[in-house]
Motif scaffolding. Sequence first.
Motif, PDB file in Angstrom:
ATOM      1  N   ARG A 284       0.834  -1.210   0.000  1.00 18.21           N
ATOM      2  CA  ARG A 284       0.000   0.000   0.000  1.00 18.21           C
ATOM      3  C   ARG A 284       0.868   1.259   0.000  1.00 18.21           C
ATOM      4  NH1 ARG A 284      -4.486   1.838   4.571  1.00 18.21           N
ATOM      5  NH2 ARG A 284      -4.382   4.077   4.107  1.00 18.21           N
ATOM      6  N   PHE A 285       1.964   1.217   0.739  1.00 22.03           N
ATOM      7  CA  PHE A 285       2.900   2.336   0.754  1.00 22.03           C
ATOM      8  C   PHE A 285       4.049   2.047  -0.211  1.00 22.03           C
ATOM      9  CE2 PHE A 285       0.706   2.429   4.778  1.00 22.03           C
ATOM     10  CZ  PHE A 285       0.374   3.769   4.904  1.00 22.03           C
ATOM     11  N   ARG A 286       4.589   3.101  -0.789  1.00 28.26           N
ATOM     12  CA  ARG A 286       5.624   2.948  -1.813  1.00 28.26           C
ATOM     13  C   ARG A 286       6.934   2.449  -1.201  1.00 28.26           C
ATOM     14  NH1 ARG A 286       9.692   6.001  -4.400  1.00 28.26           N
ATOM     15  NH2 ARG A 286       9.505   7.652  -2.836  1.00 28.26           N
ATOM     16  N   LYS A 287       7.530   1.496  -1.874  1.00 29.19           N
ATOM     17  CA  LYS A 287       8.858   1.052  -1.457  1.00 29.19           C
ATOM     18  C   LYS A 287       9.856   2.169  -1.708  1.00 29.19           C
ATOM     19  CE  LYS A 287      11.051  -2.071  -3.954  1.00 29.19           C
ATOM     20  NZ  LYS A 287      11.506  -3.384  -4.491  1.00 29.19           N
ATOM     21  N   PRO A 288      10.674   2.521  -0.736  1.00 32.21           N
ATOM     22  CA  PRO A 288      11.614   3.633  -0.950  1.00 32.21           C
ATOM     23  C   PRO A 288      12.626   3.305  -2.036  1.00 32.21           C
ATOM     24  CG  PRO A 288      12.114   2.480   1.103  1.00 32.21           C
ATOM     25  CD  PRO A 288      10.803   1.943   0.620  1.00 32.21           C
ATOM     26  N   HIS A 289      12.872   4.269  -2.894  1.00 29.68           N
ATOM     27  CA  HIS A 289      13.896   4.127  -3.927  1.00 29.68           C
ATOM     28  C   HIS A 289      15.162   4.805  -3.428  1.00 29.68           C
ATOM     29  CE1 HIS A 289      15.931   3.860  -7.710  1.00 29.68           C
ATOM     30  NE2 HIS A 289      16.056   5.178  -7.788  1.00 29.68           N
ATOM     31  N   ILE A 290      16.191   4.020  -3.194  1.00 27.52           N
ATOM     32  CA  ILE A 290      17.438   4.530  -2.627  1.00 27.52           C
ATOM     33  C   ILE A 290      18.574   4.151  -3.583  1.00 27.52           C
ATOM     34  CG2 ILE A 290      18.930   4.572  -0.588  1.00 27.52           C
ATOM     35  CD1 ILE A 290      16.516   3.452   0.993  1.00 27.52           C
ATOM     36  N   PRO A 291      19.003   5.062  -4.438  1.00 33.91           N
ATOM     37  CA  PRO A 291      19.990   4.722  -5.471  1.00 33.91           C
ATOM     38  C   PRO A 291      21.314   4.282  -4.879  1.00 33.91           C
ATOM     39  CG  PRO A 291      18.967   6.860  -5.897  1.00 33.91           C
ATOM     40  CD  PRO A 291      18.585   6.469  -4.509  1.00 33.91           C
ATOM     41  N   MET A 292      21.964   3.386  -5.548  1.00 32.71           N
ATOM     42  CA  MET A 292      23.298   2.954  -5.135  1.00 32.71           C
ATOM     43  C   MET A 292      24.273   4.132  -5.164  1.00 32.71           C
ATOM     44  SD  MET A 292      23.291  -0.137  -4.158  1.00 32.71           S
ATOM     45  CE  MET A 292      25.080  -0.400  -4.095  1.00 32.71           C
ATOM     46  N   ILE A 312      14.478  12.293   3.254  1.00 31.30           N
ATOM     47  CA  ILE A 312      15.119  12.437   1.944  1.00 31.30           C
ATOM     48  C   ILE A 312      14.529  11.391   1.004  1.00 31.30           C
ATOM     49  CG2 ILE A 312      17.308  12.303   0.698  1.00 31.30           C
ATOM     50  CD1 ILE A 312      18.691  13.069   3.335  1.00 31.30           C
ATOM     51  N   THR A 313      14.156  11.807  -0.211  1.00 33.54           N
ATOM     52  CA  THR A 313      13.653  10.864  -1.211  1.00 33.54           C
ATOM     53  C   THR A 313      14.378  11.076  -2.531  1.00 33.54           C
ATOM     54  OG1 THR A 313      11.881  12.362  -1.884  1.00 33.54           O
ATOM     55  CG2 THR A 313      11.368  10.758  -0.151  1.00 33.54           C
ATOM     56  N   PHE A 314      14.403  10.044  -3.340  1.00 33.18           N
ATOM     57  CA  PHE A 314      15.023  10.105  -4.659  1.00 33.18           C
ATOM     58  C   PHE A 314      13.999   9.687  -5.712  1.00 33.18           C
ATOM     59  CE2 PHE A 314      18.559   9.168  -1.767  1.00 33.18           C
ATOM     60  CZ  PHE A 314      19.476  10.153  -2.121  1.00 33.18           C
ATOM     61  N   GLY A 315      14.000  10.387  -6.818  1.00 29.18           N
ATOM     62  CA  GLY A 315      13.188   9.950  -7.946  1.00 29.18           C
ATOM     63  C   GLY A 315      13.892   8.816  -8.675  1.00 29.18           C
ATOM     64  N   GLU A 316      13.118   7.932  -9.272  1.00 29.61           N
ATOM     65  CA  GLU A 316      13.707   6.839 -10.037  1.00 29.61           C
ATOM     66  C   GLU A 316      14.181   7.344 -11.390  1.00 29.61           C
ATOM     67  OE1 GLU A 316      11.896   3.010  -9.912  1.00 29.61           O
ATOM     68  OE2 GLU A 316      10.683   3.542  -8.163  1.00 29.61           O
ATOM     69  N   TYR A 317      14.944   6.530 -12.061  1.00 32.34           N
ATOM     70  CA  TYR A 317      15.564   6.892 -13.326  1.00 32.34           C
ATOM     71  C   TYR A 317      14.550   7.498 -14.298  1.00 32.34           C
ATOM     72  CZ  TYR A 317      18.094   6.278 -17.732  1.00 32.34           C
ATOM     73  OH  TYR A 317      18.706   6.476 -18.942  1.00 32.34           O
ATOM     74  N   ASN A 318      14.885   8.694 -14.817  1.00 32.76           N
ATOM     75  CA  ASN A 318      14.085   9.414 -15.814  1.00 32.76           C
ATOM     76  C   ASN A 318      12.787  10.022 -15.269  1.00 32.76           C
ATOM     77  OD1 ASN A 318      15.739   9.314 -17.995  1.00 32.76           O
ATOM     78  ND2 ASN A 318      14.799   7.470 -18.881  1.00 32.76           N
ATOM     79  N   SER A 319      12.559   9.980 -13.974  1.00 31.82           N
ATOM     80  CA  SER A 319      11.315  10.545 -13.464  1.00 31.82           C
ATOM     81  C   SER A 319      11.515  11.817 -12.669  1.00 31.82           C
ATOM     82  CB  SER A 319      10.573   9.514 -12.593  1.00 31.82           C
ATOM     83  OG  SER A 319      11.420   9.052 -11.562  1.00 31.82           O
ATOM     84  N   SER A 320      12.773  12.228 -12.467  1.00 31.50           N
ATOM     85  CA  SER A 320      13.028  13.492 -11.783  1.00 31.50           C
ATOM     86  C   SER A 320      14.474  13.877 -12.002  1.00 31.50           C
ATOM     87  CB  SER A 320      12.750  13.366 -10.282  1.00 31.50           C
ATOM     88  OG  SER A 320      13.789  12.648  -9.658  1.00 31.50           O
ATOM     89  N   TYR A 321      14.839  15.048 -11.500  1.00 29.71           N
ATOM     90  CA  TYR A 321      16.242  15.471 -11.613  1.00 29.71           C
ATOM     91  C   TYR A 321      17.159  14.470 -10.936  1.00 29.71           C
ATOM     92  CZ  TYR A 321      20.541  18.099 -11.142  1.00 29.71           C
ATOM     93  OH  TYR A 321      21.857  18.480 -11.200  1.00 29.71           O
ATOM     94  N   ASP A 322      16.736  14.011  -9.730  1.00 29.43           N
ATOM     95  CA  ASP A 322      17.561  13.031  -9.028  1.00 29.43           C
ATOM     96  C   ASP A 322      17.751  11.782  -9.882  1.00 29.43           C
ATOM     97  OD1 ASP A 322      17.779  14.650  -6.861  1.00 29.43           O
ATOM     98  OD2 ASP A 322      16.094  13.765  -5.776  1.00 29.43           O
ATOM     99  N   GLY A 323      16.624  11.314 -10.474  1.00 25.98           N
ATOM    100  CA  GLY A 323      16.718  10.115 -11.290  1.00 25.98           C
ATOM    101  C   GLY A 323      17.618  10.330 -12.491  1.00 25.98           C
TER     102      GLY A 323
END
Length: 478
Positions: A284-292, A312-323
């Motif tokens: 139900r809750f989003r699994k945290p995306h924590i880049p290597m 602190i959160t990170f966007g996944e690849y291609n979905s935000s600046y962080d990604g």
Amino acid sequence: MGLSNKELPKLGFLYLDYVLRFFDHSNFKGWPNKIETVTYHWGDDKDRFIAEVKRKKIDVLIGNVPATAYETFREIARELPHVRFIPSLDTQFSNKSKENVTRFAWKYNLPIPKTYIYYNRGKGDTFLKNTTYPKIVKRSYGPSNYGGYFVHKVDSYQEARELFDTKKYHPMYIQDFVPMEADIRVMLIGHKPVCAFWRRAPEGEWLTNTSQGGSMDYMNVPKSVLDLAVKVSKSANAEYWACDVAYGKDGKVRILECATAFAAFPYIRDWIGQYLMWSLSKGRFRKPHIPMFNWEELGKISPDLLRTMRHITFGEYNSSYDGAYFGQRKKMYGESEVYLHQLDSVYKMYNVKPRKFEEWPSEKWNYQDRFALKNLKSMKVPLLKKEEAPEITGDESAQLIEIGDEELEALLLSIKGLGKKKLSKILSRFNHAELINILEIEPRVLEDIKSIDEKLVKKILKAWNSYKKEFETSLVSN
């Protein structure tokens, strides 16, 4: 998708008096239902604690157990078979002692420095006479690392004998000395590395603890270290975990320490909370995306700021600046260069499920209580005493040193540059028990208080370490 509010398990935080809390409600931001708290008060509190857990209808108890309460909570867990402990008592087996870390490593064929454990002091003394040196001697049970305070390098039988003649260390826990380039701490969530950093000893020294003058940095943690940490976490079936890995001058990696109780930045505790919310809610809750290798970028931030950063959160690849950043950047991985985002599929975050069996039953593995310390005429060591007050232990807590509130305040006021006004600011933020924990775990937290700078914190730490040495000396003499 996921569970409704009514279907979610009833959560409870497991707290203990005198022990610094690892989690609080802010780490579980967004959990819709009330999270209960249950505090264990030591002594004869077991039955009351069990009754409170049952009365509050708790399904999942979250929190670490210090070494001196570990065996009691083994009994408590058996009385609460329908309650899931996170981490499980089996996962927390390594929290109790260095001996348990060693036996865990032996079972799963994990590389560690060659280790010798003796409950028979006569046999241990014979070993010390005939072995080669140098050797490392540690206090096994309780806070043996303790900023390096209970870790000793001995270069001869005479040094080892003198050490064991004056210490209450039981069992005799001895390791081969391994020359290290440095050691590396790796923190994992769901078996995925989320933070890693080097700890290097000062020139000419061998202890890497930052409290002993060691330095730390976050760059270029080797693949071999990360792979070993993942293997260890999976062996422990740990929802969250930390490993200290020795990077030897021979190029080999070895486990030094591993446990669920460790000092962690607030944002890492938030990540653990997010992970557990995802796992316990069936998605139900989003699994945290924590880049290597996120730690390389976060490690560039001032430690003063890093210690206060939250959520602190990170966007996944291609979905935000962080990604985009982590998607475009390349890094050497083993012998080849790869995109950072590709490593997220190599180091996956797993949904750790509870095991349905007891792996480390105390009837077999509780050597510390089964084999008491006995004096030998040839090696006079004071008998261990059963103290009514608990010795708090673990990375997340401090040994319960006998110092009264007035004595602690007098010690702090004796430090040049720390007057009543600054002491008042400290005590307005932390009570005496919390302050002792901070001095043991991460003294630099005090720098978050206005007018308390790094120079003053070093003076405080120096005074505190001097007090501890005097305290231990008095125990030995008595």
